[in-house]
Structures are given as structure tokens and as C-alpha cells.
Design a protein around this motif. Structure first.
Motif, PDB file in Angstrom:
ATOM      1  N   LYS A 140       0.902  -0.952  -0.196  1.00 46.40           N
ATOM      2  CA  LYS A 140      -0.200  -0.016  -0.359  1.00 46.40           C
ATOM      3  C   LYS A 140       0.415   1.377   0.095  1.00 46.40           C
ATOM      4  CE  LYS A 140      -3.850   1.848   2.631  1.00 46.40           C
ATOM      5  NZ  LYS A 140      -4.558   2.217   4.100  1.00 46.40           N
ATOM      6  N   VAL A 141       0.783   2.060  -1.251  1.00 49.13           N
ATOM      7  CA  VAL A 141       1.671   3.030  -1.356  1.00 49.13           C
ATOM      8  C   VAL A 141       0.742   4.504  -1.075  1.00 49.13           C
ATOM      9  CG1 VAL A 141       3.571   4.306  -2.845  1.00 49.13           C
ATOM     10  CG2 VAL A 141       3.726   2.326  -2.317  1.00 49.13           C
ATOM     11  N   TYR A 142       1.067   5.381  -0.255  1.00 50.62           N
ATOM     12  CA  TYR A 142       0.636   6.893  -0.732  1.00 50.62           C
ATOM     13  C   TYR A 142       1.427   7.832  -1.473  1.00 50.62           C
ATOM     14  CZ  TYR A 142      -2.540   5.669   3.055  1.00 50.62           C
ATOM     15  OH  TYR A 142      -3.592   4.960   3.944  1.00 50.62           O
ATOM     16  N   TYR A 143       1.036   8.507  -2.501  1.00 51.10           N
ATOM     17  CA  TYR A 143       1.269   8.970  -3.419  1.00 51.10           C
ATOM     18  C   TYR A 143       1.156  10.579  -3.258  1.00 51.10           C
ATOM     19  CZ  TYR A 143       2.661   5.007  -6.363  1.00 51.10           C
ATOM     20  OH  TYR A 143       2.964   3.796  -6.325  1.00 51.10           O
ATOM     21  N   ARG A 144       2.392  11.060  -2.305  1.00 49.46           N
ATOM     22  CA  ARG A 144       1.790  13.313  -2.757  1.00 49.46           C
ATOM     23  C   ARG A 144       1.312  13.848  -4.597  1.00 49.46           C
ATOM     24  NH1 ARG A 144       2.836  17.640   0.594  1.00 49.46           N
ATOM     25  NH2 ARG A 144       4.453  15.769   2.104  1.00 49.46           N
ATOM     26  N   HIS A 145       1.695  12.457  -5.274  1.00 57.08           N
ATOM     27  CA  HIS A 145       1.544  13.595  -6.164  1.00 57.08           C
ATOM     28  C   HIS A 145       1.191  11.903  -7.186  1.00 57.08           C
ATOM     29  CE1 HIS A 145       2.883  17.156  -5.571  1.00 57.08           C
ATOM     30  NE2 HIS A 145       4.230  16.883  -5.410  1.00 57.08           N
ATOM     31  N   ILE A 146      -0.320  11.784  -7.520  1.00 56.81           N
ATOM     32  CA  ILE A 146      -0.205  10.683  -7.846  1.00 56.81           C
ATOM     33  C   ILE A 146       0.122  10.045  -9.534  1.00 56.81           C
ATOM     34  CG2 ILE A 146      -2.482  11.300  -9.269  1.00 56.81           C
ATOM     35  CD1 ILE A 146      -2.119   8.277  -6.827  1.00 56.81           C
ATOM     36  N   ASN A 147       0.715  10.959 -10.032  1.00 54.98           N
ATOM     37  CA  ASN A 147       1.415  11.070 -11.317  1.00 54.98           C
ATOM     38  C   ASN A 147       2.508  10.065 -11.261  1.00 54.98           C
ATOM     39  OD1 ASN A 147      -0.532  12.554 -13.361  1.00 54.98           O
ATOM     40  ND2 ASN A 147       1.242  14.234 -12.773  1.00 54.98           N
ATOM     41  N   ASP A 148       3.057  10.244  -9.954  1.00 52.60           N
ATOM     42  CA  ASP A 148       4.327   9.085  -9.695  1.00 52.60           C
ATOM     43  C   ASP A 148       4.368   7.979  -9.648  1.00 52.60           C
ATOM     44  OD1 ASP A 148       5.639  11.579  -9.687  1.00 52.60           O
ATOM     45  OD2 ASP A 148       5.495  11.482  -7.255  1.00 52.60           O
ATOM     46  N   PHE A 149       2.760   7.322  -9.403  1.00 51.21           N
ATOM     47  CA  PHE A 149       2.402   6.528  -9.563  1.00 51.21           C
ATOM     48  C   PHE A 149       2.157   5.433 -11.338  1.00 51.21           C
ATOM     49  CE2 PHE A 149      -1.876   3.577 -10.456  1.00 51.21           C
ATOM     50  CZ  PHE A 149      -1.044   2.013 -10.596  1.00 51.21           C
ATOM     51  N   TYR A 150       1.713   6.272 -11.816  1.00 55.57           N
ATOM     52  CA  TYR A 150       1.250   5.933 -13.740  1.00 55.57           C
ATOM     53  C   TYR A 150       2.455   5.853 -14.013  1.00 55.57           C
ATOM     54  CZ  TYR A 150      -3.079   8.593 -12.288  1.00 55.57           C
ATOM     55  OH  TYR A 150      -4.468   7.912 -12.148  1.00 55.57           O
ATOM     56  N   ARG A 151       3.553   6.795 -13.286  1.00 56.01           N
ATOM     57  CA  ARG A 151       5.377   6.990 -14.207  1.00 56.01           C
ATOM     58  C   ARG A 151       5.463   5.635 -13.637  1.00 56.01           C
ATOM     59  NH1 ARG A 151      10.149  10.066 -11.419  1.00 56.01           N
ATOM     60  NH2 ARG A 151      11.316   9.101 -12.421  1.00 56.01           N
TER      61      ARG A 151
END
Length: 255
Positions: free
Chosen positions: A137-148
Motif C-alpha cells: 500500500k503506497v501513498y503518493y503525494r502526487h498520483i502522477n508518480d504512480f502512473y510513471r
């Protein structure tokens, strides 16, 4: 089941609360994509034996210059492996007590009390895993980092699994272009429902590779998720990612 982790990727996106629940994405893959964004790591739950003790929080941390040693360690064997990144030691040393309490809760329960992005730490991520790569489970301040991350992970896993033979019949690793961000974004609605990418079931010919994807639902228990994969793979996928070997481009085709 550890051997199965690398060739299936399951993601359930919770965009409102800025986290992704996943199976199949491991720490070394996560850091490989985000190494330029991570300064230091504060360890909340771990088994690493070369961390530095921070006297303010009484937690161990790994400075950027030692991250490669952590990447090379068998973090899967830790069981629980939880951490948060931070920019500067000075900010960590000013962390208020109530925010430290929130971090301890995060590492123990793997749930947030408040959005887990802290001004003192200036963190981009909170990484919470049990048997790394099995339940993350990973929280992303900027969800674009997940798409990357996802665009890189799919192509990298494919290059490790689908080895191609050269003229002498020797298998070799072939590199594939990352999935274009627009293609990943087109899958966002399905990722909110729970989406599985079956790299192990990818089919290829001389011209292209077809990678099936399945909308299988929201799972907290990854044993149940895997059982559902075993069931749905007997039927037709909900769509497929198609890689054109000539243009080196990915596209999504729905069924």
C-alpha cells in the motif's frame, strides 16, 4: 507464491485518498523508477541492519548514499516493511510528537489517521508492505508518480520474462519502451475497480506482443485476488495492452 509475484501486477487505485494497493510491484522496482525523487528513508517497520538511529524519533533511517544497499537487501524476508521518505535531517528533528504518533500508527496498522504528507518531512511517499511485492500500500503525494511507476514496471517485467532467442537460439533480454502515460491514464477507471495485468500470459509474434488485462475487483486479501485471477484467466480478458515491435509503442484494445 513469491515466484509468481513478478509476472502478475494487480493495482487498486484510491485516487481520493492518494494511495494504491498492489500486488506484484516490489521495492527495488519502486525505487528504480523514483530514485531521483527520494532523498532519505525513515524506517517504520523493517529488518535492515545498517540504518542510522535518529535520536529525535528513536527510529532508524537510511541516507540516500546507502539506499542501494537497502535495495539489494532481501526486504521480502522482513515480513512488514514500512517507510516514509524525507528531505532533510533538520526537518526530521523538528517533527512534532503527534505527527510521530501518526507515523507509528501508519507502520503498525497500515492505515492513515490524517493524510500522511508532512511539511517537516516534505515526503512524496509512504510505503507500507507485508511480504514486499505480495501486499503493498503506497501513498503518493502526487498520483502522477504512480502512473510513471506503472508505465515503467510493465515494460521492465516484460523484458525480464519474455526473453527472445537470437540467431544462435540463445535467449536474450530485450528492452521495451515504457507504456505511454496517455495509455495508462485511459485505464484509470478500471484501476479504481481493481485491475490485473497478466504479464505471464502475454502472447507474442514477430510483429507485436499482447498482454491481457482483467478487471477483477477490490481485494484486501491477495490470496483471494490470486484465486480470482485463476478463475477469470479461463475466460476472455477485459482488454489487452498491445506493443508494436516496429514502432515501439503501446496501445490499449478493449474486448
Amino acid at each position: 507464491m513469491k515466484n509468481d509475484i513478478r509476472d502478475l501486477v494487480y493495482v487498486h487505485l484510491n485516487e481520493n485518498e492518494h494511495y494504491v494497493l498492489s500486488y506484484g510491484v516490489e521495492f527495488k522496482e519502486f525505487v528504480s523508477t523514483h530514485l531521483d525523487l527520494i532523498n532519505n528513508i525513515l524506517l517504520l517497520k523493517h529488518g535492515f541492519d545498517d540504518g542510522d538511529l535518529n535520536m529525535h524519533t528513536l527510529l532508524e533511517y537510511v541516507p540516500q548514499m546507502r539506499l542501494k544497499k537497502l535495495i539489494q537487501d532481501d526486504v521480502y524476508s522482513y515480513g512488514d516493511f514500512c517507510w516514509i521518505d524525507f528531505e532533510e535531517i533538520e526537518g526530521l528533528n523538528e517533527l512534532p510528537g503527534h505527527e510521530l504518533a501518526e507515523l507509528l500508527y501508519l507502520g503498525h496498522i497500515k492505515e492513515h489517521l490524517k493524510p500522511p504528507f508532512y511539511n517537516y518531512l516534505r515526503n512524496r511517499f509512504v510505503y507500507l508492505a507485508h511480504d514486499d511485492g505480495w501486499w503493498n500500500k503506497v501513498y503518493y503525494r502526487h498520483i502522477n508518480d504512480f502512473y510513471r511507476l506503472l508505465s515503467d514496471v510493465i515494460s521492465e517485467k516484460l523484458s525480464r520474462i519474455k526473453l527472445e532467442k537470437n540467431l544462435l537460439g540463445i535467449k536474450k533480454k530485450r528492452s521495451y519502451a515504457s507504456v505511454h502515460k496517455e495509455v495508462i491514464l485511459s485505464l484509470k477507471g478500471m484501476m479504481k475497480e481493481g485491475l490485473l495485468f497478466s504479464i505471464k500470459d502475454a502472447k507474442q509474434n514477430r510483429l507485436r506482443i499482447e498482454l491481457p488485462i482483467y478487471v477483477i475487483g477490490d481485494f484486501l486479501n491477495m490470496d483471494d485476488m490470486y484465486d480470482e485471477y485463476e478463475r477469470v484467466k479461463k475466460g476472455y480478458p477485459d482488454g489487452k495492452l498491445v506493443y508494436d515491435k516496429k514502432t515501439r509503442e503501446w496501445n490499449y484494445l478493449s474486448n
